[in-house]
Design a protein around this motif. Structure first.
Motif, PDB file in Angstrom:
ATOM      1  N   GLN A  47       0.836  -1.213   0.000  1.00 49.38           N
ATOM      2  CA  GLN A  47       0.000   0.000   0.000  1.00 49.38           C
ATOM      3  C   GLN A  47       0.862   1.250   0.000  1.00 49.38           C
ATOM      4  OE1 GLN A  47      -2.256  -0.612   3.541  1.00 49.38           O
ATOM      5  NE2 GLN A  47      -4.208  -0.757   2.430  1.00 49.38           N
ATOM      6  N   ILE A  48       1.863   1.221   0.869  1.00 55.16           N
ATOM      7  CA  ILE A  48       2.699   2.409   1.010  1.00 55.16           C
ATOM      8  C   ILE A  48       3.494   2.659  -0.264  1.00 55.16           C
ATOM      9  CG2 ILE A  48       4.673   3.364   2.249  1.00 55.16           C
ATOM     10  CD1 ILE A  48       3.543   1.912   4.732  1.00 55.16           C
ATOM     11  N   LEU A  49       4.024   1.575  -0.827  1.00 50.61           N
ATOM     12  CA  LEU A  49       4.757   1.705  -2.081  1.00 50.61           C
ATOM     13  C   LEU A  49       3.875   2.335  -3.148  1.00 50.61           C
ATOM     14  CD1 LEU A  49       6.803  -1.571  -2.543  1.00 50.61           C
ATOM     15  CD2 LEU A  49       7.660   0.771  -2.569  1.00 50.61           C
ATOM     16  N   LYS A  50       2.634   1.848  -3.179  1.00 51.59           N
ATOM     17  CA  LYS A  50       1.701   2.337  -4.185  1.00 51.59           C
ATOM     18  C   LYS A  50       1.444   3.830  -4.005  1.00 51.59           C
ATOM     19  CE  LYS A  50      -2.191  -0.300  -6.076  1.00 51.59           C
ATOM     20  NZ  LYS A  50      -3.290  -1.119  -5.509  1.00 51.59           N
ATOM     21  N   SER A  51       1.189   4.222  -2.766  1.00 49.14           N
ATOM     22  CA  SER A  51       0.859   5.631  -2.559  1.00 49.14           C
ATOM     23  C   SER A  51       2.083   6.509  -2.757  1.00 49.14           C
ATOM     24  CB  SER A  51       0.218   5.854  -1.192  1.00 49.14           C
ATOM     25  OG  SER A  51       1.207   5.830  -0.197  1.00 49.14           O
ATOM     26  N   MET A  52       3.260   5.970  -2.348  1.00 47.27           N
ATOM     27  CA  MET A  52       4.495   6.737  -2.594  1.00 47.27           C
ATOM     28  C   MET A  52       4.686   6.930  -4.088  1.00 47.27           C
ATOM     29  SD  MET A  52       7.355   5.179  -0.060  1.00 47.27           S
ATOM     30  CE  MET A  52       8.802   6.023  -0.647  1.00 47.27           C
ATOM     31  N   ASP A  53       4.431   5.846  -4.814  1.00 48.80           N
ATOM     32  CA  ASP A  53       4.626   5.881  -6.252  1.00 48.80           C
ATOM     33  C   ASP A  53       3.702   6.898  -6.907  1.00 48.80           C
ATOM     34  OD1 ASP A  53       6.239   4.615  -8.203  1.00 48.80           O
ATOM     35  OD2 ASP A  53       4.407   3.775  -9.057  1.00 48.80           O
ATOM     36  N   SER A  54       2.441   6.890  -6.477  1.00 51.55           N
ATOM     37  CA  SER A  54       1.499   7.800  -7.130  1.00 51.55           C
ATOM     38  C   SER A  54       1.782   9.248  -6.736  1.00 51.55           C
ATOM     39  CB  SER A  54       0.059   7.416  -6.822  1.00 51.55           C
ATOM     40  OG  SER A  54      -0.289   7.862  -5.541  1.00 51.55           O
ATOM     41  N   GLN A  55       2.213   9.426  -5.479  1.00 51.83           N
ATOM     42  CA  GLN A  55       2.601  10.782  -5.057  1.00 51.83           C
ATOM     43  C   GLN A  55       3.754  11.301  -5.894  1.00 51.83           C
ATOM     44  OE1 GLN A  55       3.667  11.272  -0.944  1.00 51.83           O
ATOM     45  NE2 GLN A  55       1.694  10.460  -0.291  1.00 51.83           N
ATOM     46  N   HIS A  56       4.742  10.418  -6.043  1.00 55.82           N
ATOM     47  CA  HIS A  56       5.910  10.855  -6.785  1.00 55.82           C
ATOM     48  C   HIS A  56       5.597  11.089  -8.250  1.00 55.82           C
ATOM     49  CE1 HIS A  56       8.548   9.617  -3.374  1.00 55.82           C
ATOM     50  NE2 HIS A  56       9.113  10.729  -3.787  1.00 55.82           N
ATOM     51  N   ARG A  57       4.664  10.272  -8.758  1.00 59.40           N
ATOM     52  CA  ARG A  57       4.298  10.462 -10.161  1.00 59.40           C
ATOM     53  C   ARG A  57       3.676  11.837 -10.356  1.00 59.40           C
ATOM     54  NH1 ARG A  57       2.326   5.326 -12.380  1.00 59.40           N
ATOM     55  NH2 ARG A  57       4.537   4.996 -12.073  1.00 59.40           N
ATOM     56  N   THR A  58       2.773  12.190  -9.448  1.00 56.74           N
ATOM     57  CA  THR A  58       2.152  13.514  -9.503  1.00 56.74           C
ATOM     58  C   THR A  58       3.216  14.598  -9.478  1.00 56.74           C
ATOM     59  OG1 THR A  58       0.405  12.557  -8.168  1.00 56.74           O
ATOM     60  CG2 THR A  58       0.375  14.938  -8.437  1.00 56.74           C
ATOM     61  N   PHE A  59       4.148  14.410  -8.565  1.00 59.45           N
ATOM     62  CA  PHE A  59       5.239  15.360  -8.387  1.00 59.45           C
ATOM     63  C   PHE A  59       6.041  15.492  -9.687  1.00 59.45           C
ATOM     64  CE2 PHE A  59       9.668  15.889  -6.689  1.00 59.45           C
ATOM     65  CZ  PHE A  59       9.492  17.174  -6.225  1.00 59.45           C
ATOM     66  N   THR A  60       6.372  14.350 -10.282  1.00 62.69           N
ATOM     67  CA  THR A  60       7.158  14.365 -11.510  1.00 62.69           C
ATOM     68  C   THR A  60       6.398  15.024 -12.654  1.00 62.69           C
ATOM     69  OG1 THR A  60       8.193  12.313 -10.797  1.00 62.69           O
ATOM     70  CG2 THR A  60       8.451  12.899 -13.108  1.00 62.69           C
ATOM     71  N   TRP A  61       5.107  14.735 -12.716  1.00 61.26           N
ATOM     72  CA  TRP A  61       4.278  15.383 -13.742  1.00 61.26           C
ATOM     73  C   TRP A  61       4.305  16.887 -13.581  1.00 61.26           C
ATOM     74  CZ3 TRP A  61       2.610  14.095 -18.241  1.00 61.26           C
ATOM     75  CH2 TRP A  61       2.350  12.763 -18.542  1.00 61.26           C
ATOM     76  N   MET A  62       4.218  17.311 -12.316  1.00 57.06           N
ATOM     77  CA  MET A  62       4.193  18.747 -12.064  1.00 57.06           C
ATOM     78  C   MET A  62       5.512  19.380 -12.496  1.00 57.06           C
ATOM     79  SD  MET A  62       3.203  20.530  -8.528  1.00 57.06           S
ATOM     80  CE  MET A  62       4.908  20.745  -8.105  1.00 57.06           C
ATOM     81  N   LEU A  63       6.603  18.705 -12.140  1.00 59.20           N
ATOM     82  CA  LEU A  63       7.912  19.217 -12.551  1.00 59.20           C
ATOM     83  C   LEU A  63       8.014  19.278 -14.076  1.00 59.20           C
ATOM     84  CD1 LEU A  63      10.322  17.409 -10.079  1.00 59.20           C
ATOM     85  CD2 LEU A  63       9.685  19.820 -10.106  1.00 59.20           C
ATOM     86  N   GLY A  64       7.520  18.216 -14.716  1.00 57.87           N
ATOM     87  CA  GLY A  64       7.543  18.176 -16.175  1.00 57.87           C
ATOM     88  C   GLY A  64       6.738  19.323 -16.754  1.00 57.87           C
ATOM     89  N   PHE A  65       5.630  19.622 -16.108  1.00 59.87           N
ATOM     90  CA  PHE A  65       4.773  20.703 -16.591  1.00 59.87           C
ATOM     91  C   PHE A  65       5.492  22.044 -16.482  1.00 59.87           C
ATOM     92  CE2 PHE A  65       1.564  23.962 -15.646  1.00 59.87           C
ATOM     93  CZ  PHE A  65       0.872  23.928 -16.842  1.00 59.87           C
ATOM     94  N   ILE A  66       6.147  22.235 -15.317  1.00 63.62           N
ATOM     95  CA  ILE A  66       6.882  23.486 -15.123  1.00 63.62           C
ATOM     96  C   ILE A  66       7.977  23.621 -16.191  1.00 63.62           C
ATOM     97  CG2 ILE A  66       8.433  24.725 -13.560  1.00 63.62           C
ATOM     98  CD1 ILE A  66       6.850  23.437 -11.244  1.00 63.62           C
ATOM     99  N   GLY A  67       8.667  22.496 -16.426  1.00 66.37           N
ATOM    100  CA  GLY A  67       9.701  22.515 -17.458  1.00 66.37           C
ATOM    101  C   GLY A  67       9.131  22.833 -18.831  1.00 66.37           C
ATOM    102  N   SER A  68       7.923  22.295 -19.091  1.00 62.41           N
ATOM    103  CA  SER A  68       7.326  22.508 -20.418  1.00 62.41           C
ATOM    104  C   SER A  68       7.041  23.977 -20.682  1.00 62.41           C
ATOM    105  CB  SER A  68       6.018  21.741 -20.550  1.00 62.41           C
ATOM    106  OG  SER A  68       6.160  20.470 -20.037  1.00 62.41           O
ATOM    107  N   ILE A  69       6.786  24.709 -19.609  1.00 60.01           N
ATOM    108  CA  ILE A  69       6.503  26.126 -19.806  1.00 60.01           C
ATOM    109  C   ILE A  69       7.701  26.809 -20.453  1.00 60.01           C
ATOM    110  CG2 ILE A  69       6.059  28.311 -18.629  1.00 60.01           C
ATOM    111  CD1 ILE A  69       4.387  26.723 -16.633  1.00 60.01           C
ATOM    112  N   SER A  70       8.890  26.470 -19.976  1.00 61.71           N
ATOM    113  CA  SER A  70      10.060  27.119 -20.577  1.00 61.71           C
ATOM    114  C   SER A  70      10.297  26.606 -21.996  1.00 61.71           C
ATOM    115  CB  SER A  70      11.300  26.956 -19.703  1.00 61.71           C
ATOM    116  OG  SER A  70      11.531  25.612 -19.442  1.00 61.71           O
ATOM    117  N   LEU A  71       9.885  25.356 -22.230  1.00 55.54           N
ATOM    118  CA  LEU A  71       9.985  24.845 -23.604  1.00 55.54           C
ATOM    119  C   LEU A  71       9.004  25.587 -24.512  1.00 55.54           C
ATOM    120  CD1 LEU A  71      11.509  22.831 -25.279  1.00 55.54           C
ATOM    121  CD2 LEU A  71       9.820  21.113 -24.729  1.00 55.54           C
ATOM    122  N   LEU A  72       7.842  25.881 -23.951  1.00 47.05           N
ATOM    123  CA  LEU A  72       6.837  26.640 -24.701  1.00 47.05           C
ATOM    124  C   LEU A  72       7.397  28.017 -25.070  1.00 47.05           C
ATOM    125  CD1 LEU A  72       3.711  26.613 -25.478  1.00 47.05           C
ATOM    126  CD2 LEU A  72       3.429  28.016 -23.453  1.00 47.05           C
TER     127      LEU A  72
END
Lengths: 397, 226
Positions: free
Chosen positions: A259-284
């Motif tokens: 359970q914990i692995l799963k929630s850690m994983d999904s939390q981190h995925r959200t986090f990574t997506w957010m970082l990717g989004f921030i990065g995309s702004i500069s790419l834009l």
């Protein structure tokens, strides 16, 4: 007109406008680098958190004990007691180790100086389950019963050491109104989501002793290590059955490693997506820069467009020419950006003290996205160029 | 070779429709060297653009060879410009970052000719007009006359039947102008190119087989002072 010709013309044209090309490349490079660095950094953070966690093993199960009636006072029902832990272990075959612990807060001081830390009452099986390693001395043992012995977490040991130094074993630490003798110092304990408190900031005393320290001390948390490859849901069910038999008025909340692995994983995925989004702004922003520069280029090269049209270029040839230049710019920018981004994620890893690892996906995605940016933002200028009337284009200066 | 029948050209200026060609009919035979002369704004450039397929929005009929030019797609127009028409312009219109040889070879790129053959043919074309020693020069490293010679080599590289020259001597001094005219006359005589020159210069016009006068969007017989 073959593709090779388009490409060689593109390289020639870009090379002829070095400064402009460089500026366009710069924007895309920064954008791609930030996408790659941020996403790689996020992935590194995830990886390192998971590695730390997995060192504990994935067959852990923690149980929180709460009063069934939220409003009730402490006195309601029967608590989990030390002897119940043995009962659970005896009756549920899949339980390899079980540890119950208490968590309480009392003023701690050494030689008159107060020390920040919590008190954890534990048994020796906690060390087995959490794979605690000792720096010096030993962990608490079942033979200690309610002895006034304590084991120091790494950070607590460091603050005691500040006041004296040398060997910490045998020193007297005052906890509340009692004096405890140091019998061991732990190595740095890995962060783990099973414990409600950080062991590095804790003083560990025998479970029985902690129950005497305060009348509020209760075993509210249990940690189990389950036999490898056994059914966790089944174990959960059996443990609940035994606990219900020995206590009353309690509810049990289970958290498994999975359970914990799963929630850690999904939390981190959200986090990574957010970082990717921030990065995309500069790419834009970089993409808009490319569009700008391509528009300038189209305006400046109106006459060239007219000449090419007059000697036989189709309007689609003109469109290809400009789109290809835009893709050429962003491909180059993307390539350099990927290198810079990976390098930056390495620097991040070094500063965060993480182990470094190159993930294939962020560079590939970063590169592809930068090329797509070239196509997307190059399209409009190229389209505009292709629609120029040859006569008007020739007439312009 | 070239036949215009009742060609009209109009464009809109706000609410008004302005007609700049009022039904022009003319014919140029294969191998002719013809000058089109007329004052500024007479419509001679428009006639040139229509003949050169740079302007395809007109009414009336245009025959190039035995083809009627009407309702063609951009790609078809481009292909005809590429293979059947050579252009020479007043200000040469060479690409500034390209060498003479690269400029000459440019039309062949759009004809799908391989890189080696392009280079070979470009050098041969420069050689023919005595410019091979300037093959690697860029336009700004050449004189006006040299640039115009390179531009003429470019107009001939795809071996078109028709060469359209828009004020080819307009940016050159009189001595160089005559050299360029001599080259154009030689192309007409030796290579049997059909050549149409738009010019202000009567000296140029008089060297051609025939002069077509244009005034106010019409062909006139009368020679008037410009």
């Amino acid at each position: 007109m073959t593709f090779g010709v388009y490409v060689s013309q593109m390289l020639e044209n870009l090379f002829n406008a070095k400064m402009r090309s460089f500026l366009a490349v710069l924007g895309i490079m920064v954008g791609t680098a930030s996408v790659v660095a941020l996403v790689s950094g996020g992935e590194l953070a995830t990886l390192n958190a998971l590695v730390q966690f997995e060192q504990l093993g994935t067959n852990l199960l923690s149980v929180g004990v709460q009063s069934a009636d939220q409003g009730a006072t402490q006195a309601v029902g029967t608590q989990v007691e030390v002897k119940d832990l043995e009962t659970v272990k005896r009756k549920v075959a899949t339980v390899k180790y079980v540890a119950g612990y208490t968590n309480l807060y009392q003023p701690i001081s050494y030689a008159g100086n107060s020390i920040d830390g919590s008190i954890v009452g534990a048994t020796e099986s906690l060390a087995q389950i959490l794979r605690i390693k000792m720096h010096t001395g030993r962990f608490v043992s079942n033979l200690d019963k309610d002895a006034d012995y304590c084991v120091l977490g790494k950070n607590v040991a460091a603050s005691v050491k500040q006041d004296g130094g040398g060997d910490l074993l045998g020193r007297q630490i005052s906890v509340g109104s009692n004096i405890f003798t140091v019998i061991g110092v732990m190595q740095k304990a890995a962060q783990n989501p099973f414990m409600s408190s950080d062991l590095n900031d804790a003083i560990i005393v025998p479970l029985q002793s902690s129950l005497y320290l305060s009348k509020y001390a209760q075993i509210r948390n249990l940690i189990f290590r389950i036999q490898k490859n056994s059914n966790i849901a089944m174990a959960q069910k059996n443990i609940t059955k035994v606990l219900n038999a020995v206590t009353s008025g309690k509810r049990f909340f289970f958290r498994s490693s999975q359970q914990i692995l799963k929630s850690m994983d999904s939390q981190h995925r959200t986090f990574t997506w957010m970082l990717g989004f921030i990065g995309s702004i500069s790419l834009l922003v970089g993409g808009i820069g490319v569009m700008n520069i391509m528009l300038v280029s189209v305006t400046e090269r109106r006459r060239e467009i007219g000449i090419r049209r007059a000697i036989g270029a189709r309007s689609i040839d003109i469109q290809y020419m400009f789109i290809l230049e835009s893709i050429g710019l962003t491909m180059f920018g993307g390539f350099v950006g990927v290198l810079v981004g990976v390098l930056a994620s390495y620097v991040i890893a070094v500063f965060a003290g993480w182990s470094f690892h190159i993930f294939p996906l962020p560079p590939i995605i970063g590169f592809l996205v930068s090329v797509l940016t070239g196509i997307f933002f190059g399209f409009y200028p190229a389209f505009k160029a292709s629609k120029l009337n040859p006569i008007d284009a020739l007439r312009s200066d | 070779m070239i036949k215009l029948v009742d060609v009209r050209k109009q464009y809109k200026a706000g609410e008004d429709i302005i007609e700049i060609l009022h039904g022009v009919s003319l014919e140029v035979k294969e191998g002719e060297l013809v000058a089109i002369m007329g004052p500024s704004g007479s419509g001679k450039s428009t006639i040139m653009n229509i003949i050169g397929l740079l302007d395809w929005k007109f009414s009336g009929d245009y025959y190039l060879g035995d083809k009627k030019i009407a309702g063609l797609y951009d790609a078809e127009l481009a292909s005809i410009r590429n293979r059947e028409i050579g252009f020479v312009f007043q200000s040469f219109f060479l690409l500034p970052n390209f060498t003479a040889a690269q400029n000459v070879a440019l039309p062949l790129i759009y004809a799908g000719v391989s890189a080696n053959e392009r280079k070979e043919r470009a050098l041969a074309a420069l050689n023919k007009i005595g410019m091979q020693h300037l093959a690697d020069r860029r336009p700004h490293e050449m004189s006006g006359g040299q640039q115009q010679r390179v531009a003429i080599a470019r107009s001939l590289i795809a071996d078109p039947k028709v060469v359209l020259a828009d004020e080819p001597t307009g940016a050159l001094d009189s001595k160089t102008s005559q050299e360029i005219m001599d080259l154009i006359k030689a192309l007409n005589k030796n290579d049997k190119k059909t050549i149409i020159i738009v010019t202000h210069d009567l000296k140029v016009g008089k060297q051609c087989d025939r002069i077509i006068f244009v005034k106010d969007g019409d062909i006139t017989d009368k020679l008037e002072e410009f």
